[in-house]
Design an enzyme around this catalytic site. Structure first.
Site, PDB file in Angstrom:
ATOM      1  N   CYS A  62      -2.638  -4.001   7.012  1.00 19.65           N
ATOM      2  CA  CYS A  62      -2.298  -4.219   8.423  1.00 19.65           C
ATOM      3  C   CYS A  62      -2.673  -3.000   9.257  1.00 19.65           C
ATOM      4  O   CYS A  62      -2.701  -1.871   8.780  1.00 19.65           O
ATOM      5  CB  CYS A  62      -0.803  -4.533   8.575  1.00 19.65           C
ATOM      6  SG  CYS A  62       0.284  -3.164   8.149  1.00 19.65           S
ATOM      7  N   GLU A 111       0.821  -1.205   0.000  1.00 20.77           N
ATOM      8  CA  GLU A 111       0.000   0.000   0.000  1.00 20.77           C
ATOM      9  C   GLU A 111       0.864   1.267   0.000  1.00 20.77           C
ATOM     10  O   GLU A 111       0.591   2.231  -0.724  1.00 20.77           O
ATOM     11  CB  GLU A 111      -0.927   0.016   1.220  1.00 20.77           C
ATOM     12  CG  GLU A 111      -1.899  -1.157   1.270  1.00 20.77           C
ATOM     13  CD  GLU A 111      -1.363  -2.358   2.037  1.00 20.77           C
ATOM     14  OE1 GLU A 111      -2.187  -3.035   2.689  1.00 20.77           O
ATOM     15  OE2 GLU A 111      -0.143  -2.594   2.008  1.00 20.77           O
TER      16      GLU A 111
END
Length: 367
Positions: free
Chosen positions: A79, A56
């Protein structure tokens, strides 16, 4: 404006990104991400290695335009915890992205707090399970390890059309051609460890290394199954300076083990079963050492033991257009098989790939 079925379209691109990280990220999973706004890709990225930015963040860094209001496609749930890197959820939130499309959820029990819940709490739209099966296939080793604590077991063999891995003299060089052998080295790079029995070391004296060159620097751990510690001290796997673990039976003495230690070789005792290493304990030991994936390379008795105990998760079988044309060679598997064809081990999700003159048949056993 999004294209029809664009979520699947862009997730496929994220999957292609994730594949670039296979073999580089362990113990982290390979993950890909793509940022899209009004049908246009602004940035994409993949996780390049443990301790490095996650997919990301890589995609955000690669953005060519402001991502405010955009959608991010990511193959694994972002996460929401601090590890070696900050939480990806916070990077997404602060970027102004308003929609997150996830391939599959992260089942890791060590992850504190769900990424999905954190994103929803900030009013970000979340869509899950887009191309879930394809994303889970990328993560199969990681997913098995976090769920069971055991490594994913790949089994590799190169055989003639009539099913032999070597002649009666033990000659196996080379059953397959150059393209197939290079692919086999890619498999070695993909995994954390290679497993062979001691008879293979004694007979072939293999290096058990990947020799791809270029950016492929990592070498797998070599694991030798050696109940009575017969591995020759002049073997390549002992003297070449690489990482080697020999698993031995509980009765092997300290004095015998001490001979291997000056070479940097690890020797560990393992429980036995019927005068052989207990393969379930072998996998448990490796899993506890954070080995997520192993490539089983032989020999035929070790292969037979893993298969009969239903411990292989996926097969890679290289089939060469050759006939040994005899009955005295080494088969892919030794041991007692079923009496009836209906009891054979079937392979599911079969894929067939042409590699030069050879075929690669891969699939998952249905036990």
């Amino acid at each position: 404006m999004r294209k029809q079925n664009s979520d699947e379209y862009f997730m496929n691109i994220a999957i292609k990104e994730a594949k670039k990280g296979i073999g580089f990220t362990s113990p982290n999973p390979p993950v890909g991400a793509v940022i899209v706004k009004e049908g246009k890709i602004l940035g994409k990225g993949f996780h390049k290695g443990a301790g490095l930015p996650h997919a990301e963040v890589e995609a955000l860094r690669n953005c060519r335009e402001n991502p405010v209001g955009a959608t991010i496609y990511v193959t694994l749930e972002p996460c929401n915890h601090w590890g070696r890197t900050p939480p990806c959820t916070e990077a997404i939130i602060s970027s102004g992205i308003r929609r997150v499309v996830i391939g599959c959820a992260d089942p890791n029990p060590n992850v504190k707090g769900g990424g999905k819940e954190r994103l929803l709490s900030e009013g970000i739209e979340v869509k899950e399970n887009v191309l879930r099966e394809e994303c889970e296939a990328l993560l199969e080793a990681y997913l098995k390890h976090v769920k069971t604590g055991l490594p994913f077991v790949y089994a590799k063999a190169a055989i003639t059309i009539d099913g032999f891995t070597a002649t009666s003299a033990g000659d196996s060089k080379w059953i397959t051609g150059e393209e197939a052998r290079r692919y086999a080295h890619k498999l070695r790079y993909m995994v954390d460890a290679i497993i062979v029995g001691v008879d293979t070391v004694i007979k072939d004296n293999p290096k058990l290394t990947q020799r791809l060159g270029g950016r492929y620097k990592k070498q797998p751990l070599r694991v030798i199954l050696d109940t009575h510690l017969r591995t020759p001290l002049n073997s390549e796997v002992i003297r070449d300076g690489g990482k080697t673990l020999i698993l031995v039976g509980e009765k092997v003495g300290d004095e015998k083990i001490a001979q291997y230690l000056p070479f940097g070789v690890m020797v560990k005792r393992c429980a036995t079963k019927e005068n052989m290493l207990d393969l379930s304990e072998v996998l448990k030991i490796l899993g506890e050492a954070q080995i997520q994936s192993v490539l089983l390379e032989g020999g035929s008795r070790v292969m037979g033991s893993f298969v009969s105990q239903r411990l292989v998760d996926k097969f890679f079988i290289f089939l060469a257009p050759k006939l040994l044309a005899g009955e005295d060679g080494y088969p892919m598997i030794r041991g007692k098989g079923p009496r009836f064809i209906k009891d054979c081990v079937m392979l599911d999700k079969l894929e067939i790939k042409r590699l030069g003159k050879d075929l690669l048949i891969s699939g998952y056993p249905k036990y």
